[in-house]
Motif scaffolding. Structure first.
Motif, short mmCIF file in Angstrom:
data_model
loop_
_atom_site.label_atom_id
_atom_site.label_comp_id
_atom_site.label_asym_id
_atom_site.label_seq_id
_atom_site.Cartn_x
_atom_site.Cartn_y
_atom_site.Cartn_z
N LEU A 1 0.83 -1.20 0.00
CA LEU A 1 0.00 0.00 0.00
C LEU A 1 0.87 1.25 0.00
O LEU A 1 0.58 2.23 -0.71
N LEU A 2 1.95 1.24 0.79
CA LEU A 2 2.86 2.37 0.82
C LEU A 2 3.51 2.59 -0.54
O LEU A 2 3.59 3.72 -1.04
N ARG A 3 3.93 1.51 -1.16
CA ARG A 3 4.60 1.62 -2.46
C ARG A 3 3.66 2.13 -3.55
O ARG A 3 4.06 2.92 -4.41
N LEU A 4 2.41 1.70 -3.50
CA LEU A 4 1.47 2.08 -4.55
C LEU A 4 0.86 3.46 -4.35
O LEU A 4 0.49 4.12 -5.33
N CYS A 5 0.72 3.88 -3.10
CA CYS A 5 -0.03 5.11 -2.82
C CYS A 5 0.81 6.30 -2.41
O CYS A 5 0.28 7.41 -2.31
N PHE A 6 2.11 6.11 -2.17
CA PHE A 6 2.92 7.23 -1.65
C PHE A 6 2.92 8.40 -2.62
O PHE A 6 2.56 9.53 -2.26
N TRP A 7 3.32 8.15 -3.86
CA TRP A 7 3.41 9.26 -4.81
C TRP A 7 2.05 9.77 -5.26
O TRP A 7 1.87 10.99 -5.39
N PRO A 8 1.05 8.90 -5.51
CA PRO A 8 -0.28 9.45 -5.83
C PRO A 8 -0.84 10.35 -4.73
O PRO A 8 -1.40 11.41 -5.02
N ALA A 9 -0.68 9.95 -3.47
CA ALA A 9 -1.18 10.77 -2.36
C ALA A 9 -0.41 12.09 -2.27
O ALA A 9 -1.00 13.16 -2.10
N THR A 10 0.91 12.01 -2.41
CA THR A 10 1.72 13.22 -2.30
C THR A 10 1.43 14.20 -3.43
O THR A 10 1.22 15.40 -3.21
N LEU A 11 1.40 13.70 -4.66
CA LEU A 11 1.18 14.58 -5.81
C LEU A 11 -0.25 15.10 -5.86
O LEU A 11 -0.48 16.26 -6.26
N SER A 12 -1.22 14.29 -5.47
CA SER A 12 -2.61 14.75 -5.43
C SER A 12 -2.77 15.87 -4.42
O SER A 12 -3.42 16.89 -4.69
N MET A 13 -2.19 15.68 -3.25
CA MET A 13 -2.26 16.72 -2.23
C MET A 13 -1.51 17.97 -2.67
O MET A 13 -1.96 19.10 -2.43
N ALA A 14 -0.38 17.78 -3.35
CA ALA A 14 0.41 18.93 -3.82
C ALA A 14 -0.39 19.76 -4.82
O ALA A 14 -0.43 20.99 -4.72
N GLY A 15 -1.04 19.10 -5.77
CA GLY A 15 -1.79 19.83 -6.77
C GLY A 15 -3.06 20.45 -6.24
O GLY A 15 -3.29 21.67 -6.35
N PHE A 16 -3.91 19.62 -5.63
CA PHE A 16 -5.19 20.11 -5.14
C PHE A 16 -5.01 21.06 -3.97
O PHE A 16 -5.68 22.10 -3.87
N GLY A 17 -4.09 20.72 -3.06
CA GLY A 17 -3.86 21.57 -1.89
C GLY A 17 -3.29 22.93 -2.26
O GLY A 17 -3.67 23.95 -1.69
N PHE A 18 -2.37 22.95 -3.24
CA PHE A 18 -1.79 24.23 -3.63
C PHE A 18 -2.86 25.13 -4.26
O PHE A 18 -2.86 26.34 -4.05
N LEU A 19 -3.78 24.54 -5.02
CA LEU A 19 -4.87 25.32 -5.62
C LEU A 19 -5.72 25.98 -4.53
O LEU A 19 -6.02 27.17 -4.59
N ILE A 20 -6.13 25.19 -3.53
CA ILE A 20 -6.94 25.74 -2.44
C ILE A 20 -6.16 26.78 -1.65
O ILE A 20 -6.70 27.82 -1.24
N CYS A 21 -4.87 26.53 -1.46
CA CYS A 21 -4.04 27.47 -0.70
C CYS A 21 -3.92 28.80 -1.43
O CYS A 21 -4.00 29.87 -0.82
N VAL A 22 -3.74 28.76 -2.74
CA VAL A 22 -3.65 30.01 -3.52
C VAL A 22 -4.97 30.77 -3.45
O VAL A 22 -4.98 32.00 -3.32
N MET A 23 -6.08 30.06 -3.51
CA MET A 23 -7.38 30.71 -3.39
C MET A 23 -7.53 31.35 -2.00
O MET A 23 -8.06 32.47 -1.88
N GLY A 24 -7.07 30.66 -0.97
CA GLY A 24 -7.13 31.22 0.37
C GLY A 24 -6.27 32.46 0.52
O GLY A 24 -6.68 33.44 1.16
N VAL A 25 -5.07 32.42 -0.07
CA VAL A 25 -4.19 33.59 -0.02
C VAL A 25 -4.86 34.78 -0.70
O VAL A 25 -4.86 35.91 -0.17
N GLY A 26 -5.45 34.55 -1.87
CA GLY A 26 -6.11 35.65 -2.57
C GLY A 26 -7.27 36.23 -1.79
O GLY A 26 -7.41 37.46 -1.69
N LEU A 27 -8.10 35.36 -1.20
CA LEU A 27 -9.25 35.83 -0.44
C LEU A 27 -8.83 36.60 0.81
O LEU A 27 -9.34 37.70 1.09
N LEU A 28 -7.89 36.04 1.57
CA LEU A 28 -7.46 36.70 2.80
C LEU A 28 -6.71 38.00 2.51
O LEU A 28 -6.79 38.95 3.30
N THR A 29 -6.00 38.06 1.40
CA THR A 29 -5.32 39.30 1.03
C THR A 29 -6.33 40.38 0.72
O THR A 29 -6.17 41.55 1.12
#
Length: 220
Positions: free
Chosen positions: A4-32
């Protein structure tokens, strides 16, 4: 657990990196726009620790491991391997299902630590690159709004999500029939049901957790 670690490590990391960064940028814009860029840490505790990290773990594990569990058990059912094990006096549930369910639950909780850490680092990156504030303000705001209940609730929620995914996918695999086509249908059904149940679990668990811990509803 290693598979499970071998199969899911990079999908979980990259999914969080892409989706999370999008939400974070939206939060930065709104709070600014609101003149509260120094409150990004408080926003990211709510968005990352309580919501996005656990959600991404559930989606990735259901899509990658859930399909593997269902297809493996479904293929064994179609080839009558499970019946052969029962004839030999072995319990397929104990031998094949319980290890998969336990491994999925435990690794979901561990993956939540990974995705939460990735989310925190993304928030720090977004603050440094985009926001009109400092990384120290981001860390201070997060430290003042991150409760121990946030961490334990997120871990327990992902543990339950992994348990739910393992049980659903195992059940669909054990009850697959109709040859390869039936196994394919069982895989599709298992993934869709797992996705839906992760959403439902996330909603009700957060509502219950915040009801039991009213301090989570305040921003400091």
């Amino acid at each position: 657990m290693y598979s499970l670690l071998r199969l899911c490590f990079w999908p979980a990391t990259l999914s969080m990196a892409g989706f999370g960064f999008l939400i974070c940028v939206m939060g930065v814009g709104l709070l600014t726009l609101l003149g509260a860029a120094n409150r990004l840490g408080a926003f990211w505790v709510m968005a990352d620790i309580r919501e996005i990290a656990a959600f991404m773990v559930g989606m990735v594990v259901a899509g990658v491991i859930g399909t593997s569990i269902t297809s493996d058990l479904g293929a064994r059912r179609v080839r009558e391997e499970l019946d052969a094990l029962q004839v030999l006096g072995m319990d397929p549930i104990r031998m094949l299902v319980i290890p998969k369910v336990i491994a999925t639950a435990v690794m979901c909780a561990l993956f939540n630590c990974l995705t939460s850490l990735v989310g925190v680092l993304l928030g720090l990156l977004a603050v440094s690159a985009l926001a009109d504030t400092t990384s120290a303000a981001y860390i201070d705001s997060m430290a003042h709004n991150l409760w121990a209940a946030d961490v334990w609730d997120a871990e327990l929620k992902t543990l339950l999500a992994g348990l739910l995914i393992g049980v659903i996918c195992s059940y669909k695999g054990l009850n697959a029939g109709g040859g390869p086509e039936g196994v394919g249908r069982a895989v599709n059904q298992a993934v869709v049901i797992s996705f839906a149940m992760v959403w439902v679990l996330n909603f009700f668990f957060n509502a219950i957790a915040q009801g039991l811990n009213p301090n989570l509803l305040t921003s400091r």
